[in-house]
Design a protein around this motif. Structure first.
Motif, PDB file in Angstrom:
ATOM      1  N   ILE A 290       0.866  -1.097  -0.032  1.00 26.61           N
ATOM      2  CA  ILE A 290      -0.064   0.181  -0.110  1.00 26.61           C
ATOM      3  C   ILE A 290       0.711   1.356   0.049  1.00 26.61           C
ATOM      4  O   ILE A 290       0.758   2.183  -0.768  1.00 26.61           O
ATOM      5  CB  ILE A 290      -0.883  -0.087   1.181  1.00 26.61           C
ATOM      6  CG1 ILE A 290      -1.996  -1.008   1.082  1.00 26.61           C
ATOM      7  CG2 ILE A 290      -1.849   1.420   1.452  1.00 26.61           C
ATOM      8  CD1 ILE A 290      -2.928  -1.275   2.226  1.00 26.61           C
ATOM      9  N   ALA A 291       1.946   1.382   0.868  1.00 26.67           N
ATOM     10  CA  ALA A 291       2.730   2.517   1.058  1.00 26.67           C
ATOM     11  C   ALA A 291       3.576   2.571  -0.430  1.00 26.67           C
ATOM     12  O   ALA A 291       3.750   3.544  -0.723  1.00 26.67           O
ATOM     13  CB  ALA A 291       3.679   2.312   2.015  1.00 26.67           C
ATOM     14  N   ALA A 292       4.152   1.474  -0.948  1.00 26.84           N
ATOM     15  CA  ALA A 292       4.888   1.566  -2.169  1.00 26.84           C
ATOM     16  C   ALA A 292       4.138   1.908  -3.342  1.00 26.84           C
ATOM     17  O   ALA A 292       4.323   3.048  -4.119  1.00 26.84           O
ATOM     18  CB  ALA A 292       5.417   0.200  -2.607  1.00 26.84           C
ATOM     19  N   LEU A 293       2.802   1.612  -3.385  1.00 26.54           N
ATOM     20  CA  LEU A 293       1.799   2.090  -4.353  1.00 26.54           C
ATOM     21  C   LEU A 293       1.410   3.652  -4.266  1.00 26.54           C
ATOM     22  O   LEU A 293       1.420   4.404  -5.223  1.00 26.54           O
ATOM     23  CB  LEU A 293       0.704   1.220  -4.362  1.00 26.54           C
ATOM     24  CG  LEU A 293       0.715  -0.041  -5.155  1.00 26.54           C
ATOM     25  CD1 LEU A 293      -0.235  -1.366  -5.047  1.00 26.54           C
ATOM     26  CD2 LEU A 293       0.831   0.003  -6.763  1.00 26.54           C
ATOM     27  N   LEU A 294       1.197   3.965  -2.790  1.00 27.14           N
ATOM     28  CA  LEU A 294       1.079   5.565  -2.437  1.00 27.14           C
ATOM     29  C   LEU A 294       2.157   6.063  -3.044  1.00 27.14           C
ATOM     30  O   LEU A 294       2.053   7.333  -3.607  1.00 27.14           O
ATOM     31  CB  LEU A 294       0.645   5.595  -1.028  1.00 27.14           C
ATOM     32  CG  LEU A 294       0.251   6.927  -0.707  1.00 27.14           C
ATOM     33  CD1 LEU A 294      -0.902   7.753  -1.394  1.00 27.14           C
ATOM     34  CD2 LEU A 294      -0.092   6.981   0.698  1.00 27.14           C
ATOM     35  N   ARG A 299       4.230  10.670  -6.500  1.00 29.62           N
ATOM     36  CA  ARG A 299       4.923  11.092  -7.476  1.00 29.62           C
ATOM     37  C   ARG A 299       4.478  11.582  -8.665  1.00 29.62           C
ATOM     38  O   ARG A 299       4.828  12.511  -9.143  1.00 29.62           O
ATOM     39  CB  ARG A 299       6.126  10.125  -7.621  1.00 29.62           C
ATOM     40  CG  ARG A 299       7.267  10.655  -8.561  1.00 29.62           C
ATOM     41  CD  ARG A 299       8.052  11.941  -7.982  1.00 29.62           C
ATOM     42  NE  ARG A 299       8.724  12.441  -9.056  1.00 29.62           N
ATOM     43  CZ  ARG A 299       9.251  13.658  -8.840  1.00 29.62           C
ATOM     44  NH1 ARG A 299       8.822  14.337  -8.253  1.00 29.62           N
ATOM     45  NH2 ARG A 299      10.073  14.056 -10.177  1.00 29.62           N
ATOM     46  N   VAL A 300       3.330  10.704  -9.182  1.00 24.70           N
ATOM     47  CA  VAL A 300       2.598  11.046 -10.276  1.00 24.70           C
ATOM     48  C   VAL A 300       2.027  12.287 -10.013  1.00 24.70           C
ATOM     49  O   VAL A 300       1.989  13.232 -10.873  1.00 24.70           O
ATOM     50  CB  VAL A 300       1.713  10.037 -10.650  1.00 24.70           C
ATOM     51  CG1 VAL A 300       0.707  10.459 -11.749  1.00 24.70           C
ATOM     52  CG2 VAL A 300       2.085   8.724 -11.068  1.00 24.70           C
ATOM     53  N   PHE A 301       1.294  12.592  -8.791  1.00 23.65           N
ATOM     54  CA  PHE A 301       0.715  13.947  -8.394  1.00 23.65           C
ATOM     55  C   PHE A 301       1.906  15.108  -8.649  1.00 23.65           C
ATOM     56  O   PHE A 301       1.511  16.183  -9.324  1.00 23.65           O
ATOM     57  CB  PHE A 301      -0.026  13.993  -7.121  1.00 23.65           C
ATOM     58  CG  PHE A 301      -1.444  13.310  -7.303  1.00 23.65           C
ATOM     59  CD1 PHE A 301      -2.410  13.844  -8.068  1.00 23.65           C
ATOM     60  CD2 PHE A 301      -1.528  12.143  -6.302  1.00 23.65           C
ATOM     61  CE1 PHE A 301      -3.892  13.347  -8.167  1.00 23.65           C
ATOM     62  CE2 PHE A 301      -2.945  11.750  -6.606  1.00 23.65           C
ATOM     63  CZ  PHE A 301      -3.766  12.372  -7.261  1.00 23.65           C
ATOM     64  N   GLU A 302       2.917  14.752  -8.175  1.00 23.04           N
ATOM     65  CA  GLU A 302       4.211  15.873  -8.181  1.00 23.04           C
ATOM     66  C   GLU A 302       4.646  16.091  -9.478  1.00 23.04           C
ATOM     67  O   GLU A 302       4.573  17.226  -9.997  1.00 23.04           O
ATOM     68  CB  GLU A 302       5.172  15.027  -7.327  1.00 23.04           C
ATOM     69  CG  GLU A 302       4.977  15.238  -5.877  1.00 23.04           C
ATOM     70  CD  GLU A 302       6.265  14.474  -4.970  1.00 23.04           C
ATOM     71  OE1 GLU A 302       6.130  14.462  -3.661  1.00 23.04           O
ATOM     72  OE2 GLU A 302       6.972  14.070  -5.787  1.00 23.04           O
ATOM     73  N   ILE A 303       4.576  15.043 -10.486  1.00 28.11           N
ATOM     74  CA  ILE A 303       5.149  15.165 -11.627  1.00 28.11           C
ATOM     75  C   ILE A 303       3.832  16.323 -12.400  1.00 28.11           C
ATOM     76  O   ILE A 303       4.121  17.133 -13.416  1.00 28.11           O
ATOM     77  CB  ILE A 303       5.361  14.105 -12.468  1.00 28.11           C
ATOM     78  CG1 ILE A 303       6.551  13.315 -12.098  1.00 28.11           C
ATOM     79  CG2 ILE A 303       5.607  14.340 -13.799  1.00 28.11           C
ATOM     80  CD1 ILE A 303       6.566  12.002 -12.389  1.00 28.11           C
ATOM     81  N   GLU A 304       2.436  15.808 -12.376  1.00 31.16           N
ATOM     82  CA  GLU A 304       1.454  16.565 -12.887  1.00 31.16           C
ATOM     83  C   GLU A 304       1.561  17.875 -12.712  1.00 31.16           C
ATOM     84  O   GLU A 304       1.346  18.937 -13.106  1.00 31.16           O
ATOM     85  CB  GLU A 304       0.282  15.831 -12.525  1.00 31.16           C
ATOM     86  CG  GLU A 304      -1.078  16.309 -13.002  1.00 31.16           C
ATOM     87  CD  GLU A 304      -1.250  16.639 -14.518  1.00 31.16           C
ATOM     88  OE1 GLU A 304      -2.074  17.261 -14.849  1.00 31.16           O
ATOM     89  OE2 GLU A 304      -0.676  15.640 -15.093  1.00 31.16           O
ATOM     90  N   PHE A 329      -4.785  12.938   0.028  1.00 25.58           N
ATOM     91  CA  PHE A 329      -4.422  11.942   0.980  1.00 25.58           C
ATOM     92  C   PHE A 329      -2.793  11.967   0.674  1.00 25.58           C
ATOM     93  O   PHE A 329      -2.006  11.590   1.435  1.00 25.58           O
ATOM     94  CB  PHE A 329      -4.970  10.694   1.256  1.00 25.58           C
ATOM     95  CG  PHE A 329      -4.429   9.507   1.658  1.00 25.58           C
ATOM     96  CD1 PHE A 329      -4.450   9.509   3.207  1.00 25.58           C
ATOM     97  CD2 PHE A 329      -3.559   8.591   1.154  1.00 25.58           C
ATOM     98  CE1 PHE A 329      -4.178   8.606   3.764  1.00 25.58           C
ATOM     99  CE2 PHE A 329      -3.153   7.625   1.899  1.00 25.58           C
ATOM    100  CZ  PHE A 329      -3.358   7.494   3.150  1.00 25.58           C
ATOM    101  N   ALA A 330      -2.489  11.740  -0.579  1.00 20.36           N
ATOM    102  CA  ALA A 330      -1.245  11.739  -1.191  1.00 20.36           C
ATOM    103  C   ALA A 330      -0.586  12.743  -0.800  1.00 20.36           C
ATOM    104  O   ALA A 330       0.576  12.752  -0.133  1.00 20.36           O
ATOM    105  CB  ALA A 330      -1.204  11.508  -2.744  1.00 20.36           C
TER     106      ALA A 330
END
Length: 758
Positions: A290-294, A299-304, A329-330
């Motif tokens: 769960i943590a790894a996927l989060l 990071r996807v949100f950060e890149i976006e 949450f992320a």
């Protein structure tokens, strides 16, 4: 900073050649030598998993429409050889051995006695099984079932039974008066059936085989392809060759996802090098998915936010619900918390996320390492979160793909093997067969075992499998089997479940899938569903091991006729005489999925029964695919305390479920008996232990019951810190019955806290 998947610690015994190759040939040869099947086994293997041939009784991986010359793997060949052994376990064997004596034998030694040949009844006075006739067995079982409350009886199904048998089995249960229909899915992928359905509306994966030709990234979580589904290595090899990024998250570094040497390739079998499968292999902490996927999602949100163009906003707006809550949450979860829970470094997760952000078509693949946790459903939901961000469900080359274990475990659920009445077409069944189906929820595997312990379960009928040995908490549960009123075991070989006897117990031998099943209308075909939702026909051609054997449909019908009052709409003899009529019933019950079933039975590559989520039709409560926020960053019940380790149970490449073919775990470089506990060398030193030391594992959960497994030897292996591994089912006594996924009640075989005692 991707790990080099070919690198291992020098002090860790590990074979670096990966899966396949001459090692697989040697493994098959060993089983061939021990089982001594007839030469006809070679012809069976020649057509195994091919259109019009025999479908393997091992894993559920799909069968391609254009098969390889040898469309079987090492474990598939072992399963067929095991079935077609020349050894026989008949009345003479049982006359020589008491049940008490046999309880002291190993699982391997029980099964190598060979094929069961005659119906047997347990005799408490002599503590032996004695020969009976089929008529006596059916009459005796029927008499017992008629006096019991139907809701006190459980009908269990292993993953081997065909669609035809499974349909008749669930019909028998409901005509009798209950929905107590747990199957082996309850112990492995029921988390998928419940958790995946909640977030995308589908209880099965969305991929088909062609998707693996078009993806440019594959994400693996908790799946051991080399042991559990080796034929899957062929499309993985082709994907790796064309440059597809393959990233694996698994606490255990498994050879099949490191390298593969294809037996179909003369070059690789002689002078060529093995194909590297995973270009990044991250040994996530058990329960840390769960943590790894989060971390990937964060990071996807950060890149976006930094550059845009990563998240598929049009897809998110049209097809999903809950996006803003996940984003918040992320943002609110720190990288420190993610690293601590995942057991991975931020840089490792960032690197994978950046590959994901650039990939056009991504498939998420997982096995029981993701599902067999207290928060396994939340782990699946987090993988779905990642895929939804870029619209990676419902396009060619994308999707989510749970890799099922047993050959028809998914198909049984499709044709009505379910304890959940809302998932069965009860109104349709009632109309077709002229009865009022029971509406009460039935027992899952865990609830069935709870019923054994409290005495509310009085009868148990097992259609294949080794239920009593495969369940969790076996040490605590075993005495309860003796208190049943009736226990019926339909089987091909002797196993430990047959030795946990009650005064009224029968052992009924059946045909295997590779054997000819001759009925009134001639030789019969059966069918099964693979893990990619394709339906395949199977035709057995080998001479049965004994003339006294009956098919599974015939046994089910025999018990049902002896138990139920006759009905003009329930034609057991007619259905057993021609399985095509059973397929007509399946098509009538589910016309949208099984229309023209008999006409499509031997379609090359199987026929696809469809999947609404693949078409972006979301059968969820909101009508959309659901983004979700996990209740915890780890899928374990609680944080580890001082002196505790997370136990991960493993299967060797010399076993299938509870069937132990031998004692060589070649793909892990282990050639020993199965009573070992694996730890990384630094962890061994910190614990004050040494290699080869005798220890016992003790369950660290305090619920008033003591659980331990002794006689284990410390063995160094490449594992994360605070993690130990031991073999399934030997370690099952350590897993409390109450430790299971919160939604599906799948036992937490991959996440039990334990202590080590010298």
């Amino acid at each position: 900073m991707a790990d080099d998947p070919t690198t291992q610690r020098e002090d860790t015994p590990y074979h670096r050649e990966g899966a396949g190759g001459w090692g697989s040939v040697e493994g098959m040869a060993k089983v061939m030598a021990e089982m001594r099947p007839t030469p006809a086994v070679l012809d069976t293997l020649r057509v195994q998993n091919k259109p019009g041939g025999h479908m393997c009784t091992s894993c559920a991986w799909t069968k391609p429409k254009d098969p390889h010359p040898f469309e079987f793997c090492e474990n598939g060949a072992k399963a067929t050889i095991w079935d077609l052994t020349s050894a026989r376990c008949g009345p003479d064997f049982f006359a020589q051995h008491t049940v008490t004596e046999l309880l002291g034998w190993t699982d391997h030694d029980l099964e190598v006695q060979g094929r069961l040949t005659h119906p047997m009844r347990y005799d408490p006075q002599s503590d032996k099984y004695v020969e009976t006739t089929w008529e006596q067995a059916f009459a005796g079982i029927g008499a017992e079932l008629r006096v019991l409350d139907p809701k006190s009886v459980v009908f269990y199904t292993s993953g081997r039974a065909s669609l035809e048998t499974s349909y008749l089995w669930q019909l028998f249960a409901r005509l009798y008066g209950h929905n107590n229909l747990p199957d082996s899915s309850n112990m492995c992928h029921e988390t998928t059936s419940v958790g995946l359905k909640k977030v995308i509306g589908s209880s099965v994966g969305t991929c088909v085989l062609e998707d693996f030709d078009h993806c440019d990234m594959l994400l693996f979580f908790g799946q051991n392809t080399g042991t559990n589904s080796p034929r899957f290595l062929h499309p993985l090899k082709e994907a790796a060759k064309r440059g597809c990024h393959i990233v694996t998250f698994n606490p255990v570094r498994e050879a099949g996802l490191v390298k593969f040497r294809s037996p179909q390739s003369p070059a690789q079998m002689t002078i060529g090098s093995a194909t590297t499968i995973s270009d990044t292999y991250l040994q996530v902490r058990p329960g840390g998915d769960i943590a790894a996927l989060l971390g990937l999602v964060k990071r996807v949100f950060e890149i976006e936010e930094a550059q845009g163009g990563v998240i598929d906003h049009a897809f998110v707006a049209e097809h999903t619900h809950g996006f803003d809550a996940l984003r918040s949450f992320a943002h609110a979860t720190s990288w420190d918390a993610i690293e601590a829970a995942a057991g991975l470094e931020r840089g490792q997760l960032v690197e994978v996320a950046e590959i994901y952000a650039k990939s056009k078509a991504v498939i998420g693949i997982y096995g029981m390492g993701l599902t067999q946790h207290v928060h396994g459903s939340d782990s699946i939901a987090m993988l779905v979160n990642l895929l939804l961000l870029r619209g990676n469900i419902g396009r060619p080359g994308t999707g989510i793909s749970p890799v099922r274990g047993h050959s028809n475990v998914q198909g049984q659920r499709t044709v009505g093997i379910t304890e959940k009445p809302e998932l069965a077409p009860l109104d349709k069944l009632g109309e077709m067969f002229g009865f009022e189906p029971p509406r009460e929820k039935g027992h899952t595997t865990v609830e069935a075992v709870e019923g054994l312990l409290d005495g509310s379960v009085r009868g148990f009928l097992s259609l294949g499998g080794n239920f009593a040995h495969a369940i969790s908490d076996t040490g605590r549960v075993q005495p309860a089997w003796r208190d049943l009123a009736v226990n019926v075991q339909i089987a091909t070989k002797l196993n430990r479940s047959h030795l946990l006897t009650c005064p009224t117990m029968w052992l009924l031998p059946c045909l295997v899938r590779a054997e000819e099943d001759a009925q009134a209308s001639g030789p019969q075909a059966v069918s099964m569903e693979d893990s990619l939702s394709h339906i395949h026909g199977s035709m057995g051609r080998r001479t049965p091991a004994a003339g006294t054997l009956r098919s599974e449909p015939a046994i089910v019908a025999g018990i049902a006729k002896a138990t139920l009052p006759p009905s003009p709409k329930v034609r057991w003899d007619e259905w057993v005489g021609d399985y095509a009529k059973v397929r007509d019933l399946i098509a009538q019950t589910w016309p949208d999925q099984f229309g023209d079933f008999n006409g499509r039975l031997f379609t090359p590559g199987g026929f696809y029964r469809g999947n609404a989520a693949r078409d972006r039709q979301w059968k969820t409560e909101s009508g959309r695919a659901e983004f979700t926020v996990p209740p915890s960053l780890q899928s374990l019940k609680r944080e580890l305390r001082d002196g505790e380790y997370t136990l991960v149970t493993l299967r060797s490449n010399d076993q299938f479920n509870t069937t132990i073919y031998g004692y060589s775990d070649r793909l892990r470089g282990l050639d020993t008996d199965r009573m070992i506990v694996l730890m990384n060398p630094e962890e061994i030193a910190r614990a004050g232990l040494h290699e080869g030391q005798a220890v016992r594992l003790v369950c660290a959960l305090d619920d008033g019951h003591h659980r331990e497994v002794g006689g284990l030897r410390v063995t160094p292996y490449d594992l994360p810190d605070r993690c130990v591994a031991a073999y399934y089912p030997e370690a099952n006594p350590l897993v409390p019955l109450s430790l299971h996924d919160e939604l599906s009640k799948t036992p937490a075989y991959k996440g039990t806290p334990v202590r080590i005692e010298a």
